[in-house]
Design an enzyme around this catalytic site. Structure first.
Site, PDB file in Angstrom:
ATOM      1  N   LYS A 191     -40.368 -18.873  22.986  1.00 44.93           N
ATOM      2  CA  LYS A 191     -41.378 -17.886  22.572  1.00 44.93           C
ATOM      3  C   LYS A 191     -41.300 -17.732  21.052  1.00 44.93           C
ATOM      4  O   LYS A 191     -40.369 -17.127  20.530  1.00 44.93           O
ATOM      5  CB  LYS A 191     -41.136 -16.523  23.227  1.00 44.93           C
ATOM      6  CG  LYS A 191     -42.330 -15.590  22.950  1.00 44.93           C
ATOM      7  CD  LYS A 191     -41.977 -14.135  22.949  1.00 44.93           C
ATOM      8  CE  LYS A 191     -41.570 -13.600  21.618  1.00 44.93           C
ATOM      9  NZ  LYS A 191     -42.604 -13.597  20.568  1.00 44.93           N
ATOM     10  N   GLU A 267     -28.628 -14.829  16.526  1.00 42.31           N
ATOM     11  CA  GLU A 267     -28.655 -15.064  15.070  1.00 42.31           C
ATOM     12  C   GLU A 267     -29.485 -13.933  14.487  1.00 42.31           C
ATOM     13  O   GLU A 267     -30.710 -13.951  14.588  1.00 42.31           O
ATOM     14  CB  GLU A 267     -29.338 -16.397  14.747  1.00 42.31           C
ATOM     15  CG  GLU A 267     -28.741 -17.619  15.424  1.00 42.31           C
ATOM     16  CD  GLU A 267     -27.734 -18.343  14.544  1.00 42.31           C
ATOM     17  OE1 GLU A 267     -27.405 -17.823  13.462  1.00 42.31           O
ATOM     18  OE2 GLU A 267     -27.284 -19.415  14.958  1.00 42.31           O
ATOM     19  N   CYS A 303     -32.631 -14.882   6.113  1.00 42.71           N
ATOM     20  CA  CYS A 303     -31.560 -14.039   6.674  1.00 42.71           C
ATOM     21  C   CYS A 303     -30.350 -14.004   5.749  1.00 42.71           C
ATOM     22  O   CYS A 303     -29.675 -12.985   5.624  1.00 42.71           O
ATOM     23  CB  CYS A 303     -31.165 -14.559   8.044  1.00 42.71           C
ATOM     24  SG  CYS A 303     -30.744 -16.309   8.053  1.00 42.71           S
ATOM     25  N   GLU A 407     -31.514  -4.218   5.672  1.00 46.41           N
ATOM     26  CA  GLU A 407     -32.151  -5.504   5.371  1.00 46.41           C
ATOM     27  C   GLU A 407     -33.633  -5.273   5.099  1.00 46.41           C
ATOM     28  O   GLU A 407     -34.350  -4.752   5.950  1.00 46.41           O
ATOM     29  CB  GLU A 407     -31.991  -6.456   6.567  1.00 46.41           C
ATOM     30  CG  GLU A 407     -32.556  -7.827   6.290  1.00 46.41           C
ATOM     31  CD  GLU A 407     -32.518  -8.748   7.501  1.00 46.41           C
ATOM     32  OE1 GLU A 407     -32.779  -8.272   8.622  1.00 46.41           O
ATOM     33  OE2 GLU A 407     -32.224  -9.936   7.317  1.00 46.41           O
TER      34      GLU A 407
HETATM   35  P1  NAD Z   1     -37.796  -9.401  15.249  1.00 45.83           P
HETATM   36  O1  NAD Z   1     -36.488  -8.995  15.798  1.00 45.83           O
HETATM   37  O2  NAD Z   1     -38.827  -8.379  15.012  1.00 45.83           O
HETATM   38  O3  NAD Z   1     -38.485 -10.485  16.214  1.00 45.83           O
HETATM   39  C1  NAD Z   1     -37.840 -11.687  16.542  1.00 45.83           C
HETATM   40  C2  NAD Z   1     -38.406 -12.208  17.842  1.00 45.83           C
HETATM   41  O4  NAD Z   1     -38.048 -11.301  18.892  1.00 45.83           O
HETATM   42  C3  NAD Z   1     -39.933 -12.300  17.865  1.00 45.83           C
HETATM   43  O5  NAD Z   1     -40.317 -13.477  18.532  1.00 45.83           O
HETATM   44  C4  NAD Z   1     -40.330 -11.068  18.637  1.00 45.83           C
HETATM   45  O6  NAD Z   1     -41.567 -11.194  19.297  1.00 45.83           O
HETATM   46  C5  NAD Z   1     -39.194 -10.965  19.647  1.00 45.83           C
HETATM   47  N1  NAD Z   1     -38.984  -9.639  20.235  1.00 45.83           N
HETATM   48  C6  NAD Z   1     -39.244  -8.433  19.680  1.00 45.83           C
HETATM   49  N2  NAD Z   1     -38.906  -7.454  20.551  1.00 45.83           N
HETATM   50  C7  NAD Z   1     -38.417  -8.049  21.659  1.00 45.83           C
HETATM   51  C8  NAD Z   1     -37.894  -7.574  22.893  1.00 45.83           C
HETATM   52  N3  NAD Z   1     -37.820  -6.280  23.176  1.00 45.83           N
HETATM   53  N4  NAD Z   1     -37.454  -8.489  23.801  1.00 45.83           N
HETATM   54  C9  NAD Z   1     -37.524  -9.804  23.526  1.00 45.83           C
HETATM   55  N5  NAD Z   1     -38.021 -10.321  22.380  1.00 45.83           N
HETATM   56  C10 NAD Z   1     -38.458  -9.448  21.449  1.00 45.83           C
HETATM   57  O7  NAD Z   1     -37.479 -10.214  13.928  1.00 45.83           O
HETATM   58  P2  NAD Z   1     -38.504 -10.864  12.896  1.00 45.83           P
HETATM   59  O8  NAD Z   1     -39.055  -9.787  12.024  1.00 45.83           O
HETATM   60  O9  NAD Z   1     -39.457 -11.758  13.595  1.00 45.83           O
HETATM   61  O10 NAD Z   1     -37.527 -11.801  12.045  1.00 45.83           O
HETATM   62  C11 NAD Z   1     -36.814 -11.330  10.966  1.00 45.83           C
HETATM   63  C12 NAD Z   1     -35.365 -11.117  11.338  1.00 45.83           C
HETATM   64  O11 NAD Z   1     -34.802 -12.340  11.789  1.00 45.83           O
HETATM   65  C13 NAD Z   1     -34.522 -10.699  10.145  1.00 45.83           C
HETATM   66  O12 NAD Z   1     -33.649  -9.683  10.550  1.00 45.83           O
HETATM   67  C14 NAD Z   1     -33.754 -11.968   9.796  1.00 45.83           C
HETATM   68  O13 NAD Z   1     -32.540 -11.740   9.123  1.00 45.83           O
HETATM   69  C15 NAD Z   1     -33.549 -12.550  11.150  1.00 45.83           C
HETATM   70  N6  NAD Z   1     -33.237 -13.986  11.060  1.00 45.83           N
HETATM   71  C16 NAD Z   1     -31.956 -14.380  11.280  1.00 45.83           C
HETATM   72  C17 NAD Z   1     -31.602 -15.729  11.167  1.00 45.83           C
HETATM   73  C18 NAD Z   1     -30.174 -16.174  11.384  1.00 45.83           C
HETATM   74  O14 NAD Z   1     -29.948 -17.371  11.511  1.00 45.83           O
HETATM   75  N7  NAD Z   1     -29.194 -15.279  11.437  1.00 45.83           N
HETATM   76  C19 NAD Z   1     -32.593 -16.671  10.829  1.00 45.83           C
HETATM   77  C20 NAD Z   1     -33.899 -16.232  10.623  1.00 45.83           C
HETATM   78  C21 NAD Z   1     -34.224 -14.878  10.744  1.00 45.83           C
END
Ligand code: NAD
Length: 506
Positions: A191, A267, A303, A407
């Site tokens: 997804k 992650e 990230c 963040e």
């Molecule tokens: P987010 O947590 O808002 O969303 C991430 C994913 O989770 C999306 O596909 C979203 O639709 C899904 N999601 C949201 N709520 C959910 C739920 N209740 N159940 C299941 N899935 C759900 O994050 P974002 O804004 O899309 O991405 C940014 C974040 O990702 C930042 O915190 C960044 O640091 C992190 N990130 C981490 C890494 C790493 O390797 N550590 C890499 C890239 C991004």
């Protein structure tokens, strides 16, 4: 290709978003409950880019069931490892062949510049596929005679893997889940973020062309609270690999715990410190540029970005002006212009979140020394509705301030000051995250002490200006609320597999 060529190509593109299940694109679901419509607005100009009818729980059920069937009948997992590796290499070739299309998708969806998309995202994606293909053969299981019997370990795929990804590197993140899952023989239901839906299904179609059998790699589009949670709660998903915020990571843990106790790889977010000691390399221009590169990559949406700058008080007066000068030279510009180095933020909600953090920084007493404004590319009125923000720097930030702790995921750098190493370590570790850390010092003993004491999965030290500080391996381990589990390297491959010990009694 020129700026005009990219604009023409974008205007001539067809942005139809459809789920890809069991080897084919699904018909578009009629809009109406449970298929609500998602509108995607272009980061570049704020105009509607595409709309789609999002998936529903039933689509996740179908994709998981097809993935389970593909797993059980062994159409993929029973192929010898070199064959699976060859398919991943062919997929890498196909991504290379379609690199301009993928780069355009990433540029338009995320707001990143077309040149970064080509040189960074696409290059990382291809590299990840090829590295994973070559690495799997090294995952040797120990065997030997013990307790009077012959024993050996078998490494088997986990089963059906769910992948949920964030929006900042859509294609790269998809492949960071696809490559280890598939090389180990699993089947995947992915997804992507609902904010960046263009590249994933295109990748799935190419995977079929590369030789991945139908049902092995499926994509379902939609929001987190609907499609994402259906995947996280699914009783027949064996492993969930998640890339996103720490807040969502916690929800995923609840979903896994309340459903089938599926394995998790998380992650999550970061707020990485970049410490500069007064024994750093002499070339302060180089250090300043490295700080700027680490603070503002991908418009700050990385990230592992080094967004908490810790300067030793004995060096800050010399270094800070150079950092400000270099950051001030970065101007937000049209992402489709190959000369642009800094693009737009992903959407209106995100730019407002970043602006709210800037307001919080000011109200908490930090000193705004650069940027802080929403802007639009100079001289291009047609981009006025886009989501552009200037690189922003705050000085005199208290270690406990919101902008030092949370963040932001946008182009905001917080500068803090320390007196000595122990204070630097204390401030650096005063965080709920622990993803990466950076340090500029030529003192090897200090670098080793930092490696021992800093809570971060990766510490990059800059002791030699011939080495670049970039290129964090996000497959590393993490501390605190940055998540847990590996998806990169050999340990990542181990995470996507289960070992069984076989005792042969003689
Ligand atoms: P987010 O947590 O808002 O969303 C991430 C994913 O989770 C999306 O596909 C979203 O639709 C899904 N999601 C949201 N709520 C959910 C739920 N209740 N159940 C299941 N899935 C759900 O994050 P974002 O804004 O899309 O991405 C940014 C974040 O990702 C930042 O915190 C960044 O640091 C992190 N990130 C981490 C890494 C790493 O390797 N550590 C890499 C890239 C991004």
């Amino acid at each position: 290709m020129t700026h005009i060529d990219w604009i023409k190509r974008a205007e001539g593109s067809n942005f139809e978003i459809r789920n890809f299940i069991n080897g084919q694109f699904e018909p578009v679901a009629e809009i109406g409950a449970p298929h609500t419509v998602i509108h995607k607005y272009s980061p570049r100009d704020g105009n509607l880019l595409y709309s789609f009818s999002e998936g529903a729980k039933a689509d996740i059920d179908k994709a998981v069931s097809d993935a389970r069937e593909a797993f059980n009948d062994g159409r993929w997992r029973k192929l010898p490892l070199p064959k699976r590796a060859a398919v991943l290499n062919t997929l890498a070739d196909l991504v290379e062949k379609h690199k301009e299309q993928f780069a355009l998708y990433e540029c338009l969806d995320v707001g990143k510049t077309i040149t970064n998309a080509l040189k960074d995202d696409i290059a990382r994606t291809i590299g990840r596929l090829r590295r994973t293909a070559s690495l799997a053969g090294q995952l040797m299981a120990p065997s030997g005679a013990d307790l009077g019997c012959f024993a050996y370990q078998r490494r088997k795929p986990v089963g059906v893997v769910g992948g949920i990804a964030g929006w900042n590197y859509p294609l790269t993140l998809a492949v960071s889940q696809l490559a280890p899952a598939l090389i180990m023989g699993n089947c995947l239901v992915l997804k992507p973020s609902e904010f960046t839906s263009l590249s994933a299904a295109h990748l799935a179609a190419l995977a079929i062309e590369a030789g991945v059998p139908p049902g092995v790699f499926n994509v379902v589009h939609g929001a987190g609270h609907t499609v994402g949670s259906a995947l996280a709660e699914h009783l027949d998903v064996d492993l969930l690999s998640f890339v996103g915020s720490s807040a969502t990571g916690k929800k995923i843990m609840v979903s896994a715990g309340q459903s089938n106790m599926k394995r998790l790889l998380l992650e999550c977010g970061g707020k990485s410190p970049y410490m500069v000691f007064d024994d750093c390399p002499d070339d302060l221009n180089f250090i300043a540029q490295d700080i700027v590169n680490n603070a503002f990559p991908n418009q700050g949406a990385l990230c592992a970005a080094g967004t908490r700058l810790l300067l030793q008080d004995t060096i800050r007066e010399k270094l800070l002006p150079l950092i400000v000068e270099k950051a001030a030279a970065i101007r937000p510009a049209d992402p489709l212009n190959p000369n642009s180095t800094f693009g737009a933020l992903v959407n209106e909600t995100h730019i407002n979140k970043v602006l709210n953090y800037i307001a919080a920084g000011i109200s908490e007493g930090a000193e705004l020394i650069l940027g802080g404004q929403r802007v639009f590319p100079v001289g291009d009125e047609s981009l006025k509705g886009g989501f552009y923000i200037e690189p922003t720097i705050f000085d005199n930030v208290a270690p406990t301030a919101k902008i030092a702790q949370e963040e932001i995921f946008g182009p905001v750098l917080s500068v803090l000051t320390f007196k000595d190493e122990s204070e630097a370590i204390r401030i650096a570790n005063n965080s709920s995250f622990g993803l990466a850390a950076y340090a500029a010092t030529t003192n090897l003993a200090r670098a080793q002490r930092l490696g021992e004491q800093i809570n971060a999965g990766v510490l990059i030290t800059m002791g030699d200006t011939n080495l670049s500080g970039g290129g964090v391996n996000i497959g590393s381990d993490k501390h605190r609320q940055s998540g847990f589990g590996f998806s990169g390297g050999l340990e990542g491959l181990a995470s996507y597999s289960i070992s069984t010990t076989v005792h042969v009694l003689t």
